[in-house]
Write a protein that holds these residues in place. Sequence first.
Motif, PDB file in Angstrom:
ATOM      1  N   ARG A  39       0.867  -1.182   0.000  1.00  0.00           N
ATOM      2  CA  ARG A  39       0.000   0.000   0.000  1.00  0.00           C
ATOM      3  C   ARG A  39       0.901   1.229   0.000  1.00  0.00           C
ATOM      4  O   ARG A  39       1.789   1.357   0.854  1.00  0.00           O
ATOM      5  CB  ARG A  39      -0.882  -0.033   1.244  1.00  0.00           C
ATOM      6  CG  ARG A  39      -1.878   1.109   1.351  1.00  0.00           C
ATOM      7  CD  ARG A  39      -2.814   0.825   2.517  1.00  0.00           C
ATOM      8  NE  ARG A  39      -3.579   1.974   2.925  1.00  0.00           N
ATOM      9  CZ  ARG A  39      -4.905   2.053   2.812  1.00  0.00           C
ATOM     10  NH1 ARG A  39      -5.593   1.063   2.291  1.00  0.00           N
ATOM     11  NH2 ARG A  39      -5.557   3.116   3.225  1.00  0.00           N
ATOM     12  N   ILE A  40       0.681   2.107  -0.959  1.00  0.00           N
ATOM     13  CA  ILE A  40       1.551   3.288  -1.085  1.00  0.00           C
ATOM     14  C   ILE A  40       0.725   4.543  -1.391  1.00  0.00           C
ATOM     15  O   ILE A  40      -0.422   4.448  -1.848  1.00  0.00           O
ATOM     16  CB  ILE A  40       2.576   3.136  -2.245  1.00  0.00           C
ATOM     17  CG1 ILE A  40       1.864   2.967  -3.595  1.00  0.00           C
ATOM     18  CG2 ILE A  40       3.534   1.989  -1.982  1.00  0.00           C
ATOM     19  CD1 ILE A  40       2.774   3.141  -4.808  1.00  0.00           C
ATOM     20  N   GLN A  41       1.325   5.677  -1.143  1.00  0.00           N
ATOM     21  CA  GLN A  41       0.776   6.939  -1.644  1.00  0.00           C
ATOM     22  C   GLN A  41       1.576   7.266  -2.906  1.00  0.00           C
ATOM     23  O   GLN A  41       2.780   7.502  -2.840  1.00  0.00           O
ATOM     24  CB  GLN A  41       0.934   8.037  -0.580  1.00  0.00           C
ATOM     25  CG  GLN A  41       0.587   9.429  -1.069  1.00  0.00           C
ATOM     26  CD  GLN A  41      -0.885   9.577  -1.452  1.00  0.00           C
ATOM     27  OE1 GLN A  41      -1.771   9.221  -0.690  1.00  0.00           O
ATOM     28  NE2 GLN A  41      -1.144  10.096  -2.658  1.00  0.00           N
ATOM     29  N   MET A  42       0.927   7.257  -4.044  1.00  0.00           N
ATOM     30  CA  MET A  42       1.638   7.520  -5.299  1.00  0.00           C
ATOM     31  C   MET A  42       1.978   9.008  -5.389  1.00  0.00           C
ATOM     32  O   MET A  42       1.121   9.853  -5.097  1.00  0.00           O
ATOM     33  CB  MET A  42       0.753   7.104  -6.475  1.00  0.00           C
ATOM     34  CG  MET A  42       1.523   6.521  -7.616  1.00  0.00           C
ATOM     35  SD  MET A  42       0.462   6.113  -9.011  1.00  0.00           S
ATOM     36  CE  MET A  42       0.307   4.354  -8.784  1.00  0.00           C
ATOM     37  N   SER A  43       3.198   9.313  -5.780  1.00  0.00           N
ATOM     38  CA  SER A  43       3.558  10.719  -5.983  1.00  0.00           C
ATOM     39  C   SER A  43       3.052  11.164  -7.355  1.00  0.00           C
ATOM     40  O   SER A  43       2.766  10.328  -8.226  1.00  0.00           O
ATOM     41  CB  SER A  43       5.083  10.888  -5.921  1.00  0.00           C
ATOM     42  OG  SER A  43       5.670  10.251  -7.043  1.00  0.00           O
ATOM     43  N   ARG A  44       2.982  12.467  -7.538  1.00  0.00           N
ATOM     44  CA  ARG A  44       2.571  13.010  -8.841  1.00  0.00           C
ATOM     45  C   ARG A  44       3.520  12.512  -9.947  1.00  0.00           C
ATOM     46  O   ARG A  44       3.082  12.101 -11.018  1.00  0.00           O
ATOM     47  CB  ARG A  44       2.567  14.544  -8.748  1.00  0.00           C
ATOM     48  CG  ARG A  44       2.330  15.277 -10.034  1.00  0.00           C
ATOM     49  CD  ARG A  44       1.995  16.725  -9.783  1.00  0.00           C
ATOM     50  NE  ARG A  44       0.657  16.855  -9.224  1.00  0.00           N
ATOM     51  CZ  ARG A  44      -0.463  16.944  -9.961  1.00  0.00           C
ATOM     52  NH1 ARG A  44      -0.398  16.952 -11.280  1.00  0.00           N
ATOM     53  NH2 ARG A  44      -1.639  17.046  -9.393  1.00  0.00           N
ATOM     54  N   PRO A  71      -4.314   6.724  -0.846  1.00  0.00           N
ATOM     55  CA  PRO A  71      -3.460   5.545  -1.013  1.00  0.00           C
ATOM     56  C   PRO A  71      -3.961   4.592  -2.085  1.00  0.00           C
ATOM     57  O   PRO A  71      -5.170   4.530  -2.354  1.00  0.00           O
ATOM     58  CB  PRO A  71      -3.494   4.876   0.362  1.00  0.00           C
ATOM     59  CG  PRO A  71      -4.504   5.570   1.174  1.00  0.00           C
ATOM     60  CD  PRO A  71      -4.904   6.826   0.494  1.00  0.00           C
ATOM     61  N   VAL A  72      -3.036   3.880  -2.675  1.00  0.00           N
ATOM     62  CA  VAL A  72      -3.364   2.807  -3.619  1.00  0.00           C
ATOM     63  C   VAL A  72      -2.658   1.536  -3.134  1.00  0.00           C
ATOM     64  O   VAL A  72      -1.723   1.602  -2.339  1.00  0.00           O
ATOM     65  CB  VAL A  72      -2.913   3.127  -5.071  1.00  0.00           C
ATOM     66  CG1 VAL A  72      -3.579   4.393  -5.590  1.00  0.00           C
ATOM     67  CG2 VAL A  72      -1.392   3.231  -5.169  1.00  0.00           C
ATOM     68  N   VAL A  73      -3.137   0.396  -3.626  1.00  0.00           N
ATOM     69  CA  VAL A  73      -2.467  -0.874  -3.335  1.00  0.00           C
ATOM     70  C   VAL A  73      -1.908  -1.395  -4.651  1.00  0.00           C
ATOM     71  O   VAL A  73      -2.677  -1.657  -5.590  1.00  0.00           O
ATOM     72  CB  VAL A  73      -3.431  -1.902  -2.715  1.00  0.00           C
ATOM     73  CG1 VAL A  73      -2.707  -3.227  -2.466  1.00  0.00           C
ATOM     74  CG2 VAL A  73      -4.025  -1.367  -1.412  1.00  0.00           C
ATOM     75  N   VAL A  74      -0.573  -1.468  -4.746  1.00  0.00           N
ATOM     76  CA  VAL A  74       0.045  -2.015  -5.961  1.00  0.00           C
ATOM     77  C   VAL A  74       0.275  -3.507  -5.733  1.00  0.00           C
ATOM     78  O   VAL A  74       0.636  -3.939  -4.637  1.00  0.00           O
ATOM     79  CB  VAL A  74       1.365  -1.291  -6.328  1.00  0.00           C
ATOM     80  CG1 VAL A  74       1.085   0.121  -6.815  1.00  0.00           C
ATOM     81  CG2 VAL A  74       2.359  -1.264  -5.181  1.00  0.00           C
ATOM     82  N   GLN A  75       0.021  -4.274  -6.794  1.00  0.00           N
ATOM     83  CA  GLN A  75       0.066  -5.732  -6.661  1.00  0.00           C
ATOM     84  C   GLN A  75       0.728  -6.394  -7.868  1.00  0.00           C
ATOM     85  O   GLN A  75       0.651  -5.879  -8.982  1.00  0.00           O
ATOM     86  CB  GLN A  75      -1.360  -6.312  -6.599  1.00  0.00           C
ATOM     87  CG  GLN A  75      -2.219  -5.771  -5.491  1.00  0.00           C
ATOM     88  CD  GLN A  75      -3.624  -6.332  -5.539  1.00  0.00           C
ATOM     89  OE1 GLN A  75      -4.231  -6.388  -6.610  1.00  0.00           O
ATOM     90  NE2 GLN A  75      -4.158  -6.730  -4.405  1.00  0.00           N
ATOM     91  N   VAL A  76       1.301  -7.557  -7.616  1.00  0.00           N
ATOM     92  CA  VAL A  76       1.716  -8.453  -8.695  1.00  0.00           C
ATOM     93  C   VAL A  76       0.840  -9.690  -8.587  1.00  0.00           C
ATOM     94  O   VAL A  76       0.754 -10.312  -7.516  1.00  0.00           O
ATOM     95  CB  VAL A  76       3.199  -8.852  -8.561  1.00  0.00           C
ATOM     96  CG1 VAL A  76       3.590  -9.780  -9.716  1.00  0.00           C
ATOM     97  CG2 VAL A  76       4.091  -7.626  -8.528  1.00  0.00           C
ATOM     98  N   LEU A  77       0.144 -10.015  -9.678  1.00  0.00           N
ATOM     99  CA  LEU A  77      -0.745 -11.180  -9.714  1.00  0.00           C
ATOM    100  C   LEU A  77      -0.130 -12.238 -10.619  1.00  0.00           C
ATOM    101  O   LEU A  77       0.410 -11.915 -11.685  1.00  0.00           O
ATOM    102  CB  LEU A  77      -2.120 -10.788 -10.260  1.00  0.00           C
ATOM    103  CG  LEU A  77      -2.812  -9.588  -9.602  1.00  0.00           C
ATOM    104  CD1 LEU A  77      -4.189  -9.353 -10.236  1.00  0.00           C
ATOM    105  CD2 LEU A  77      -2.938  -9.788  -8.097  1.00  0.00           C
ATOM    106  N   GLU A  78      -0.236 -13.483 -10.198  1.00  0.00           N
ATOM    107  CA  GLU A  78       0.365 -14.573 -10.961  1.00  0.00           C
ATOM    108  C   GLU A  78      -0.676 -15.645 -11.255  1.00  0.00           C
ATOM    109  O   GLU A  78      -1.517 -15.947 -10.408  1.00  0.00           O
ATOM    110  CB  GLU A  78       1.506 -15.185 -10.146  1.00  0.00           C
ATOM    111  CG  GLU A  78       2.311 -16.227 -10.877  1.00  0.00           C
ATOM    112  CD  GLU A  78       3.486 -16.711 -10.032  1.00  0.00           C
ATOM    113  OE1 GLU A  78       4.554 -16.069 -10.063  1.00  0.00           O
ATOM    114  OE2 GLU A  78       3.310 -17.710  -9.325  1.00  0.00           O
TER     115      GLU A  78
END
Length: 140
Positions: A39-44, A71-78
């Motif tokens: 979970r991250i806060q994406m910068s501009r 916030p967003v949640v970045v993920q890798v899906l397999e």
Amino acid sequence: MATERTFSILKPDATKRNLTGAVNAVIEKAGLRIVGQRRIQMSRAQAEKFYEIHKERPFFGELVEFMTSGPVVVQVLEGENAVAKYREVMGATNPANADEGTIRKTFSESVGENTVHGSDSLDNAKAEIAQFFQDSDIAG
Ligand code: GDP
């Protein structure tokens, strides 16, 4: 069919409404394994780079504003055929056009605030994963 990895983002409208678990349940039920998640806060700057391909589109400013609004949640899906499979599970960009049972049909409120991102090709998946993850953050 080959085992692939794709890149996913649970967008700010999802985290704001506490939908991380509900969206992840749909992802996992579809047979996609969440092998990386943060979970991250994406910068501009990160958002502008990520959506660079859309920079001439009229909604680019709005898109960057939205993606940095919380916030967003970045993920890798397999999984088998993960890139196309996740596009199917997400549904059409505009939730009004998305099929029943898809994430966007179930959860999204507008074409802009459409809950999830998923890579549209294997090459883009590799580049997008590399923007947000190191190999050591992914465990299949
Ligand atoms: P996707 O691959 O299904 O996410 O769709 P696109 O690559 O075409 O667009 C990227 C993202 O831009 C979408 O997921 C939306 O968040 C946003 N977007 C697309 N079309 C519009 C629009 O007409 N208005 C706004 N505000 N955002 C849009």
